[in-house]
Design an enzyme around this catalytic site. Structure first.
Site, PDB file in Angstrom:
ATOM      1  N   GLY A 155      -6.347  -0.225   1.848  1.00  0.00           N
ATOM      2  CA  GLY A 155      -5.957  -1.463   2.032  1.00  0.00           C
ATOM      3  C   GLY A 155      -4.492  -1.271   2.703  1.00  0.00           C
ATOM      4  CB  ALA A 156      -1.470  -1.517   2.810  1.00  0.00           C
ATOM      5  CG  MET A 157       0.652   5.016   1.971  1.00  0.00           C
ATOM      6  SD  MET A 157       0.080   5.569   0.350  1.00  0.00           S
ATOM      7  CE  MET A 157       1.457   6.223  -0.173  1.00  0.00           C
ATOM      8  CG  ASN A 216       3.895   5.319   4.039  1.00  0.00           C
ATOM      9  OD1 ASN A 216       3.471   6.238   3.413  1.00  0.00           O
ATOM     10  ND2 ASN A 216       2.920   4.765   4.751  1.00  0.00           N
ATOM     11  CG  HIS A 263       0.130  -4.011  -4.281  1.00  0.00           C
ATOM     12  ND1 HIS A 263      -0.894  -4.302  -5.197  1.00  0.00           N
ATOM     13  CD2 HIS A 263       0.228  -2.908  -3.710  1.00  0.00           C
ATOM     14  CE1 HIS A 263      -1.182  -2.784  -5.484  1.00  0.00           C
ATOM     15  NE2 HIS A 263      -0.408  -2.101  -4.558  1.00  0.00           N
ATOM     16  CD  GLU A 264       0.915  -1.528  -0.248  1.00  0.00           C
ATOM     17  OE1 GLU A 264       1.264  -0.359  -0.655  1.00  0.00           O
ATOM     18  OE2 GLU A 264      -0.381  -1.945  -0.684  1.00  0.00           O
ATOM     19  CG  HIS A 268       3.735   0.192  -4.428  1.00  0.00           C
ATOM     20  ND1 HIS A 268       3.681   0.707  -5.627  1.00  0.00           N
ATOM     21  CD2 HIS A 268       2.593  -0.112  -3.958  1.00  0.00           C
ATOM     22  CE1 HIS A 268       2.357   0.689  -5.939  1.00  0.00           C
ATOM     23  NE2 HIS A 268       1.716   0.281  -4.771  1.00  0.00           N
TER      24      HIS A 268
HETATM   25 ZN   LIG Z   1      -0.437   0.002  -4.396  1.00  0.00          ZN
END
Ligand SMILES: [Zn+2]
Length: 850
Positions: free
Chosen positions: A256-258, A260, A290-291, A294
């Site tokens: 879905g996504a990362m 970084n 969500h990202e 992180h």
């Molecule tokens: Zn995640």
């Protein structure tokens, strides 16, 4: 190639202290490869042997402290550094590296819409080695200082702010200490929307051909980004740790996504080319939230070893849903979590491949085994466990513990033990025992309610199958007649909290027994729920009359897992959907329940002879939803998302009905008319997504041909159009079409990850079993060979999308079980096959149960 083991990582972390990577990438050397030069400054704490990793096309030269080393000594992906002396060193490595077509390493994509080329990195979990030389493990954090040379006219995005030094030569501001897997670069002629927030540059980016679609949603995406950013700063004491916040929507992205640092990459389907529902917008917003979570949990404080990957994901998942609810217009995210995510966790937790939320470190001995833990346990069950933890601790203590964790381990690494110790500093409760019960065990507890009348009161007893403590809310409801509409409603009488296990005495409540008693109302725990028989009857007949969508989600989940456990006939679930969904107002619920009814009940749990009736039920249900959403004007379709007038028809609901009607159509006539007219009567007008969807269904039904597919591709030659055409071609019910699709998937190693997936999605169709029968046996050897040749991302796609999921019969299961003994099976494919075979066995058991 060798995978890194935990022991090796521990040994190397004791030996080395890594300070700085100076990386120079040249992206102007052709279409197949790029040049990569790296200088790593590090200190050996003692004299010793170690190694550095790289996966080059050609390793051109290396030197250590100015002395050349022999490139021929590269062994797989490891270059040995023997007899290092104690003290500071500088290693330089120059190599030619290969671009990827699988979304791993440095992915290169040329847009068929305009011929523009884009590259981006995805370096998780050990793919930094495909881009530059590195001591590749999460607890060897370092500063990264990157320079990138590109063709003229490109923009380079990275973890830090990037500046163009000379034409085509870009420098990215050095990072604070981060892990190797979190380095990111995205380069190409991006379309960008930039702004400032809280004194930092914020940007969103996509390929040029998607520019109008990004622009249309730029305010929405940036508003959510800003709202989440501000909310996290209210929750967390540590400020955002990086110098900018870019979000790039990149092509052919696998996940879905990362996350970084400073450069989150998303799959660019999140830039909507066609109409979407508000639930889909909420999903995108959730991924944004969500990202960003992180940035603190994962990037500022990083796991020491991959056994704790769940903690990254569960935390981001929990925070994403919770923060969206608090800070944005999406105030009902937990219903969507209940419907769309929790089932993923429950399903994964009942398979043979289940594992504790926090696996034993010995269960994750190397990176290959860590990759297998990106599953419903690490995301959905873990997030549910954290939500239960917050219910049990209180949010104030939870956040205090989190903030201690951040301040103690910032720009460094931490383990589960650190996390629990830090939580324990904030509360008198026994967090260690809680963690043992919730995080170190597998499986789903089942909570069964028993209700009895006793004089002028009633008693509730809860049986627990399983060992975890639960704090749950009990909701009680009574029938009432809505005098205005004349309909029978359920009204909330009371809600109260209980701890399970109970101390032996039932909970006694005054008054007559309620018509409906719901255990785990609010859905704060993670367990299967079984209502008492009286409540279950009420729930089934009055599901759409339950006032709170989160309660309805819980009851639908109960029905779902009763079907999966063989306790409820699949047609009873289908009948409930037919009865209640036409009155359902929550889009996530309609989408989730219809999805289960179509792809599991109709396609797998019912025997093939019952499928046409099930599809007819689904199409008539969709016709009801279409009737309920009549009268939408062109203005309704164009209005700003989330501004539907209460009580008026919802365009999103109509869109869901249209999509499911298309997918369930057993006769081509109606949808053929829609395609010819370019519109569904009463709207919506067909956009590219709906046109391809109809054409795919017509292909399945044998009601279209190559000429029509090629004609549609002329109209939509975009990357999504290419995928639509591949899906349609693979879906055609002819031996030639199936043979061509199979050949593309299993013999063309240049096929991109996205075209592979589209082809696989078209290929297997539940109504084409005779035509597809020979491919069931061919699948296993072909997929095993493919996974070995093309690596984990394609293995994942082959296991997920190319698997014969509709072959619900003992022969097919036996073939799969034999394949599991094949020594050539890679870990990524083995895990997928194990899970798929378990789902087949479950589908067979559901059929046999009735
Ligand atoms: Zn995640």
């Amino acid at each position: 190639m060798s995978v890194l083991t935990r022991n090796e990582a521990q040994t190397r972390a004791q030996l080395l202290d890594v300070h700085r990577y100076t990386v120079d990438l040249d992206l102007t050397t052709g279409e197949a490869t790029f040049d990569s030069t790296t200088a790593i400054r590090f200190t050996a704490r003692t004299a010793g042997d170690t190694f550095v990793e790289i996966k080059p096309e050609t390793l051109r030269s290396l030197s250590l402290d100015g002395q050349p080393l022999d490139p021929e000594r590269l062994d797989g992906n490891r270059y040995p550094l023997d007899s290092l002396t104690a003290g500071p060193h500088e290693l330089t490595v120059a190599a030619t590296m290969r671009y990827s077509r699988t979304g791993e390493g440095m992915h290169r994509f040329t847009d068929p819409a305009d011929g523009e080329t884009y590259v981006y990195t995805q370096l998780f979990m050990e793919d930094v080695q495909r881009v530059f030389a590195a001591f590749d493990q999460p607890d060897l954090k370092s500063v990264f200082d990157l320079t990138v040379t590109t063709p003229t006219g490109w923009t380079v995005l990275g973890n830090g702010v990037s500046t163009q030094a000379a034409d085509g030569r870009w420098h990215i501001a050095p990072t604070p200490p981060i892990s190797t897997y979190l380095v990111a670069v995205a380069a190409g002629p991006w379309h960008s929307v930039t702004t400032q927030h809280a004194g930092l540059p914020f940007g969103i980016h996509c390929r040029r051909s998607l520019a109008p679609h990004l622009d249309a949603d730029a305010d929405e995406i940036l508003d959510i980004t800003r709202a989440c950013y501000d909310r996290y700063h209210e929750k967390f004491d540590e400020p955002y740790p990086f110098d900018s916040y870019d979000q790039a929507f990149v092509p052919e992205f696998n996940a879905g996504a990362m996350e970084n640092p400073g450069l989150v990459t998303f799959r660019d389907e999140f830039v909507y080319r066609s109409a979407v529902t508000d639930t889909e917008r909420q999903t995108r917003a959730m991924v944004v939230a969500h990202e960003m979570a992180h940035m603190w949990f994962g990037d500022l404080v990083t796991l020491t070893w991959w056994d704790d990957i769940w903690l990254n994901e569960s935390f981001a998942e929990y925070m994403g849903y919770q923060t969206l609810t608090e800070a944005t217009r999406f105030t009902d995210t937990w219903t969507d979590f209940g419907v769309a995510r929790k089932g993923w966790g429950y399903d994964a937790d009942q398979r043979p491949s289940t594992h504790p939320v926090a696996p034993d470190p010995d269960a994750v001995p190397d990176t290959a085994s860590a990759l297998l833990n990106f599953d419903g346990i690490s995301y959905a069950k873990g997030a549910s466990a954290l939500r239960q933890l917050v219910a049990w601790l209180g949010e104030k203590d939870f956040l205090a513990g989190i903030n201690t964790h951040f301040s103690r381990h910032k720009f460094a690494n931490a383990t589960l033990a650190d996390f629990i110790d830090n939580l324990a500093t904030a509360t008198d409760r026994d967090v260690h025992t809680w963690a043992d019960a919730w995080l170190r065990t597998t499986g789903v507890d089942t909570l069964t309610a028993h209700v009895e009348t006793s004089g002028h009161s009633w008693n509730l007893t809860v049986d627990r199958a399983g060992d975890r403590p639960h704090r749950v809310t009990v909701g009680t409801y009574d029938h009432s007649l809505d005098t205005h509409t004349g309909t029978d409603q359920l009204t909330l009488r009371d809600r109260f909290d209980i701890d399970i296990p109970q101390d032996g005495t039932p909970v006694t409540q005054p008054g007559h027994r309620p018509d409906l008693v719901v255990l785990n109302d609010h859905d704060l725990t993670y367990a299967k729920i079984r209502l008492d028989p009286g409540s279950w009857d009420t729930a089934l007949t009055h599901l759409s009359g339950i006032p709170d969508p989160l309660t309805r989600a819980l009851v639908w989940n109960t029905a779902r897992d009763m079907v999966r456990d063989g306790e409820l006939h699949p047609t009873v679930h289908l009948t409930a959907a037919r009865t209640h969904l036409p009155y359902e107002t929550d889009l996530a619920l309609v989408q989730g329940v219809l999805g289960f009814a179509a792809t599991q009940i109709a396609d797998r749990y019912l025997p093939p002879q019952d499928r046409p009736t099930a599809l007819a039920t689904l199409t008539s249900l969709c016709r009801d939803l279409l009737r309920r959403t009549e009268g939408l004007t062109a203005k309704d379709w164009e209005q700003a998302p989330g501004t539907t007038t209460p009580g008026s028809p919802d365009p999103g609901l109509r869109l869901i009905a249209v999509r499911h009607f298309i997918d369930a159509a057993t006769q081509p006539d109606a949808i053929q008319d829609w395609l010819r007219e370019g519109t569904v009567p009463g709207g919506p007008e067909l956009d590219a997504e709906l046109r391809w969807r109809i054409l795919t269904r017509l292909a399945v039904l044998g009601a279209t041909d190559e000429t029509a597919i090629a004609h549609e591709l002329d109209k939509d030659p975009s990357a999504t159009g290419q995928e639509g055409a591949a899906r349609c071609r693979a879906a055609l019910p002819t031996a030639e079409a199936k043979a061509a699709a199979w050949q593309a998937m299993f013999t063309d190693d240049t096929l991109s990850n996205y075209l592979f997936t589209a082809t696989a999605q078209g290929f297997w169709q539940p109504g084409q079993s005779e035509l597809l029968h020979p491919y069931v046996a061919r699948y296993y050897p072909d997929a095993i060979a493919l996974a070995a040749r093309r690596g984990p991302a394609i293995a994942e796609a082959a296991g997920r999308h190319a698997f014969p999921a509709h072959a619900v019969d003992p022969d097919s299961i036996r073939l799969g079980e034999q394949a599991l003994t094949d020594p050539a099976l890679t870990p990524a494919l083995r895990r997928k096959l194990t899970d798929q075979l378990d789902d087949l066995r479950r589908a067979l058991a559901v059929r046999d149960a009735h």
